[in-house]
Design a protein around this motif. Structure first.
Motif, short mmCIF file in Angstrom:
data_model
loop_
_atom_site.label_atom_id
_atom_site.label_comp_id
_atom_site.label_asym_id
_atom_site.label_seq_id
_atom_site.Cartn_x
_atom_site.Cartn_y
_atom_site.Cartn_z
N ALA A 59 0.84 -1.20 0.00
CA ALA A 59 0.00 0.00 0.00
C ALA A 59 0.87 1.25 0.00
O ALA A 59 0.55 2.23 -0.68
CB ALA A 59 -0.91 0.00 1.22
N TYR A 60 1.97 1.22 0.73
CA TYR A 60 2.88 2.36 0.75
C TYR A 60 3.49 2.59 -0.63
O TYR A 60 3.57 3.72 -1.10
CB TYR A 60 3.99 2.14 1.77
N ARG A 61 3.87 1.54 -1.29
CA ARG A 61 4.48 1.67 -2.62
C ARG A 61 3.50 2.23 -3.64
O ARG A 61 3.87 2.95 -4.55
CB ARG A 61 5.03 0.33 -3.09
N ARG A 62 2.22 1.91 -3.49
CA ARG A 62 1.22 2.44 -4.41
C ARG A 62 1.00 3.93 -4.20
O ARG A 62 0.64 4.65 -5.11
CB ARG A 62 -0.11 1.70 -4.22
N ARG A 63 1.21 4.43 -2.96
CA ARG A 63 0.95 5.83 -2.65
C ARG A 63 2.08 6.76 -3.05
O ARG A 63 1.91 7.96 -3.08
CB ARG A 63 0.72 6.00 -1.14
N ARG A 64 3.26 6.23 -3.30
CA ARG A 64 4.40 7.09 -3.59
C ARG A 64 4.21 7.85 -4.89
O ARG A 64 3.53 7.41 -5.79
CB ARG A 64 5.69 6.26 -3.69
N GLY A 65 4.86 9.00 -4.98
CA GLY A 65 4.84 9.78 -6.21
C GLY A 65 3.69 10.76 -6.25
O GLY A 65 2.97 10.97 -5.29
N ARG A 66 3.52 11.37 -7.40
CA ARG A 66 2.46 12.35 -7.57
C ARG A 66 1.10 11.66 -7.66
O ARG A 66 1.01 10.55 -8.18
CB ARG A 66 2.70 13.15 -8.85
N PRO A 67 0.07 12.31 -7.17
CA PRO A 67 -1.26 11.70 -7.25
C PRO A 67 -1.70 11.52 -8.70
O PRO A 67 -1.43 12.39 -9.55
CB PRO A 67 -2.18 12.70 -6.55
N ALA A 68 -2.35 10.44 -8.98
CA ALA A 68 -2.83 10.17 -10.33
C ALA A 68 -4.00 11.10 -10.64
O ALA A 68 -4.81 11.43 -9.78
CB ALA A 68 -3.28 8.72 -10.44
N GLY A 69 -4.08 11.54 -11.88
CA GLY A 69 -5.21 12.36 -12.31
C GLY A 69 -5.12 13.80 -11.86
O GLY A 69 -6.13 14.49 -11.81
N SER A 70 -3.94 14.29 -11.53
CA SER A 70 -3.80 15.67 -11.11
C SER A 70 -4.09 16.60 -12.29
O SER A 70 -3.73 16.33 -13.42
CB SER A 70 -2.38 15.92 -10.61
N ASP A 71 -4.78 17.71 -12.01
CA ASP A 71 -5.09 18.66 -13.07
C ASP A 71 -4.03 19.75 -13.17
O ASP A 71 -4.24 20.79 -13.79
CB ASP A 71 -6.48 19.26 -12.86
#
Length: 112
Positions: A59-71
């Motif tokens: 779950a931590y690895r999925r959260r890393r980085g920029r949020p998906a779908g950012s405008d």
């Protein structure tokens, strides 16, 4: 180095300690210590199972980085030094505040 916890010793002292059965690290002391035993009363103190630990890591690895779908869109813009300095001086989050200021300006102005 500030806060360094390194110590120095002679080779003779290290060899003498090893001959007495002393470890070069505390790993042997940790292995020799009794393992944690959960008493079964408080669920919050229960150690995680291997599956729970792996699920948490995934779950931590999925959260890393920029949020998906950012405008948001990355761009390069040249600004006067005094304007940029004023926003930066306001502390962390200055880019968000600059974005809000531009959005507020757009409410009363029409870009040409």
């Amino acid at each position: 180095m500030t806060g360094s916890k390194t110590t120095s010793t002679t080779i003779a002292r290290m060899r003498a300690g090893r001959a007495r059965g002393e470890s070069k690290t505390d790993a042997a002391k940790l292995r020799a210590a009794a393992p944690y035993a959960w008493d079964g009363e408080n669920e919050d103190e229960r150690p995680l199972t291997r599956e729970e630990m792996q699920a948490g890591i995934a779950a931590y690895r999925r959260r890393r980085g920029r949020p998906a779908g950012s405008d948001k869109e990355s761009t390069t813009i040249r600004l006067d030094r005094d304007i940029l300095a004023a926003f930066r001086a306001s502390g962390p989050g200055w880019q968000t505040r600059m974005n809000a200021a531009l959005r507020d300006w757009l409410k009363t102005h029409t870009p040409t």
